[in-house]
Design a protein around this motif. Sequence first.
Motif, PDB file in Angstrom:
ATOM      1  N   LEU A   7       1.031  -1.145  -0.091  1.00 43.05           N
ATOM      2  CA  LEU A   7      -0.207   0.066  -0.114  1.00 43.05           C
ATOM      3  C   LEU A   7       0.794   1.302   0.036  1.00 43.05           C
ATOM      4  O   LEU A   7       0.713   2.119  -0.567  1.00 43.05           O
ATOM      5  N   ALA A   8       1.958   1.164   0.581  1.00 43.45           N
ATOM      6  CA  ALA A   8       2.942   2.375   0.666  1.00 43.45           C
ATOM      7  C   ALA A   8       3.712   2.556  -0.575  1.00 43.45           C
ATOM      8  O   ALA A   8       3.709   3.533  -1.044  1.00 43.45           O
ATOM      9  N   ARG A   9       3.896   1.403  -1.336  1.00 43.87           N
ATOM     10  CA  ARG A   9       4.431   1.582  -2.683  1.00 43.87           C
ATOM     11  C   ARG A   9       3.517   2.220  -3.566  1.00 43.87           C
ATOM     12  O   ARG A   9       3.987   2.747  -4.573  1.00 43.87           O
ATOM     13  N   ALA A  10       2.250   1.941  -3.402  1.00 37.76           N
ATOM     14  CA  ALA A  10       1.199   2.774  -4.255  1.00 37.76           C
ATOM     15  C   ALA A  10       1.152   3.884  -4.054  1.00 37.76           C
ATOM     16  O   ALA A  10       0.170   4.619  -4.542  1.00 37.76           O
ATOM     17  N   GLY A  11       1.769   4.616  -3.098  1.00 41.51           N
ATOM     18  CA  GLY A  11       1.910   6.115  -2.814  1.00 41.51           C
ATOM     19  C   GLY A  11       0.751   6.376  -1.641  1.00 41.51           C
ATOM     20  O   GLY A  11       0.517   7.655  -1.562  1.00 41.51           O
ATOM     21  N   LEU A  12       0.193   5.532  -0.791  1.00 42.75           N
ATOM     22  CA  LEU A  12      -0.808   5.798   0.034  1.00 42.75           C
ATOM     23  C   LEU A  12       0.217   5.953   1.394  1.00 42.75           C
ATOM     24  O   LEU A  12       1.408   5.404   1.684  1.00 42.75           O
ATOM     25  N   SER A  13      -0.182   6.916   2.704  1.00 41.39           N
ATOM     26  CA  SER A  13       0.196   7.154   3.759  1.00 41.39           C
ATOM     27  C   SER A  13      -0.302   5.840   4.667  1.00 41.39           C
ATOM     28  O   SER A  13      -1.401   5.395   4.663  1.00 41.39           O
ATOM     29  N   VAL A  14       0.749   5.249   5.150  1.00 41.26           N
ATOM     30  CA  VAL A  14       0.449   3.762   5.950  1.00 41.26           C
ATOM     31  C   VAL A  14       0.919   3.901   7.366  1.00 41.26           C
ATOM     32  O   VAL A  14       2.072   4.233   7.672  1.00 41.26           O
ATOM     33  N   GLU A  15       0.273   3.592   8.536  1.00 44.18           N
ATOM     34  CA  GLU A  15       0.748   3.271   9.746  1.00 44.18           C
ATOM     35  C   GLU A  15       0.196   2.407  10.270  1.00 44.18           C
ATOM     36  O   GLU A  15      -0.960   1.601  10.033  1.00 44.18           O
ATOM     37  N   VAL A  16       1.156   1.456  10.916  1.00 41.09           N
ATOM     38  CA  VAL A  16       0.873   0.145  11.445  1.00 41.09           C
ATOM     39  C   VAL A  16       1.031   0.108  13.191  1.00 41.09           C
ATOM     40  O   VAL A  16       1.802   0.779  13.693  1.00 41.09           O
ATOM     41  N   PHE A  17       0.448  -0.654  13.634  1.00 39.55           N
ATOM     42  CA  PHE A  17       0.094  -0.638  14.971  1.00 39.55           C
ATOM     43  C   PHE A  17       0.306  -2.096  15.574  1.00 39.55           C
ATOM     44  O   PHE A  17      -0.560  -2.832  15.332  1.00 39.55           O
TER      45      PHE A  17
END
Length: 486
Positions: A20-30
Motif C-alpha cells: 500500500l505504501a508503494r502505491a503512494g498511500l500513507s500507512v501506519e502500523v499498530f
Amino acid sequence: MRDVAVVGSGPNGLVAAVILARAGLSVEVFEAQDVAGGGSRTTELTLPGYRHDICAGAHPMALASPVFRAFDLAAHGVELLAPQVSYAHPLDGGRAGLAWRDLDRTVAGLGPDGPAWRTLFGPLVRHWPEVVAAAMSDLRRVPSDPLTAVRFGLRVLEQGTPLWNNRFRDEIAPALLTGVATHAITPPRALPAAGAGLLLGTLAHAGGWVIPRGGSQAIADALRAELERLGGRVHTGHRVNTLDELAPARAIVLDTAPADLLRIAGARLPARYAGRLRRFHYGGAACKVDFALSGPVPWQAEGCELAGTLHLVGTRAEAMAAERAVAAGRHAQRPYVLAIQPGVVDDSRAPAGGHTLYAYTHVPNGSSRDVSADVIAQIERFAPGFRDLILAHHVYTAADLPAHNANYVGGDISAGAMTLRQLVFRPAPRWNPYATPLPGVYLCSAATPPGPGVHGMSGLHAARHVLRDRFGIRADPLRLLASQAS
C-alpha cells in the motif's frame, strides 16, 4: 488523515503495508507487542547470547512465495541459509528418512520406495512455481496452470484418504511424508494436511527450507525498514481496542484473528457475520520449548546432524495416533515434536561452542500443561545423551502463547483449525474473504486464504482489494513489491 491503518505487524500485515505504501498511500502500523514481527520474532529466551525464534523458525516459503520472490529478501539484507537436508525423520534403530535439497539424493536413500517418491514429487518439483501459485492463491481463481493443479490435487486425494499407503512398501518414506503433513496440526490423513505436506515436501527439493541468519526477525525487520523508507510508520506497544482509535483512516487492514476482529469492531459488525466469526473453530495448539545447549544434538541416525528441521514421532502410525489424541482433546503419550537446529547453518544463534534447539509439540487448545519432559524424552529417544547437553530451557505453554501473539487463540499457531471447510472458507463463507461487512475494514491474517505460514500472501491478496475497492488503484501488487522506486 492517514490513508491506511494496519493492525498487527506479522508478515502479512507488513507485506500489506509495504504494498500500500508503494502505491503512494500513507500507512501506519499498530502493534501490541514491543517488537514488530508477529510470528517472525527472535529474542533471547534462555541464556544471554542464545537467540531463539518465538514461532516461525525454518522457512520453506521464503524462497518460493510470490511475495518474497518479488520483494527479494536478499536484496533487503536477509541472508537465507539452506541446510543440505531440508528435513529429517528419524526412526527407532538408528534409521532416518532424509529429504535432501537434491531430489535424486533423496530418492537414492529411500531404498525400495525411492521410485515411488520420485513419481510423487518429481512432477511437482519440476513445476514448483505453478504448484505454489495454485496453493498460495486466494482459492477463488482458476489456476494459471490447470494441469499442474490437477497433478497436485490428485496427489492430495491420494495422501489425504485411505489410499495413502498404496504407493509405499517400506516405512521410512511414508513416515518422512507424514512428518511434513503433520505441520497442519490435524491428523495427517486428511486433505488439508496432505496438501500442506505435499507443498512443503515439494519446496524441500526446490531450494530448500531456509533459515535466516540471525533469526526470523530478519524478515520482519526487512519489511519494516522498507515501509519506513517509503514514509510509513510502525507504532509498537500499542494495542488497538476499538476501530475509533484508527479514525480517520480511509482503510483499515487487520492482521488479526477473528476473535480480535470481534473485540475491536464490537457491535458494529452485522449479527450474522459476527455469529460466523464466533463459530470460527480454533484447532490444536502448540507447546513451545527452546533449549540452550552446550553442543550439537547427538542424533543416532546418520544425516540428521545436517538437517535444519526434524520431525520426531516415529512411524506413520505413531504420528496418526499422536495427532488423533490431540484432536480428541488429549495429550499424546509420545507426541509429535518438530525440532529446528539453526546452528547447522547459522553460527550466530549461540556463543562459540553452544547451540540452540527450537522444539514444539502439539497439545489440545488452551492447554496449560508444561510438556517439556515429554519433548525431552522424544528427542532423547532419537538422540541418546541429549539431556546432558541442556544448559537451560524455556517453555511457552499453549495457554501462554496468546499473551505473546493474540492471533494464537488457545495456542493455535495456525490461526484457525485446518479443516477442509476452514481451508477454503476462512474466516467465513464469503466470495471475498478479506473484506468485512464494514466499509473499508479488511482482514489479512492467516485466518484468511491461503492460511498459515510465513509467506505474506494473505497480506498481498488483502492489499489488492484495498487498492482496487477503496482507492481505485488497479496496479498488480506483485509489481509494486518488485519496484524499487523511492
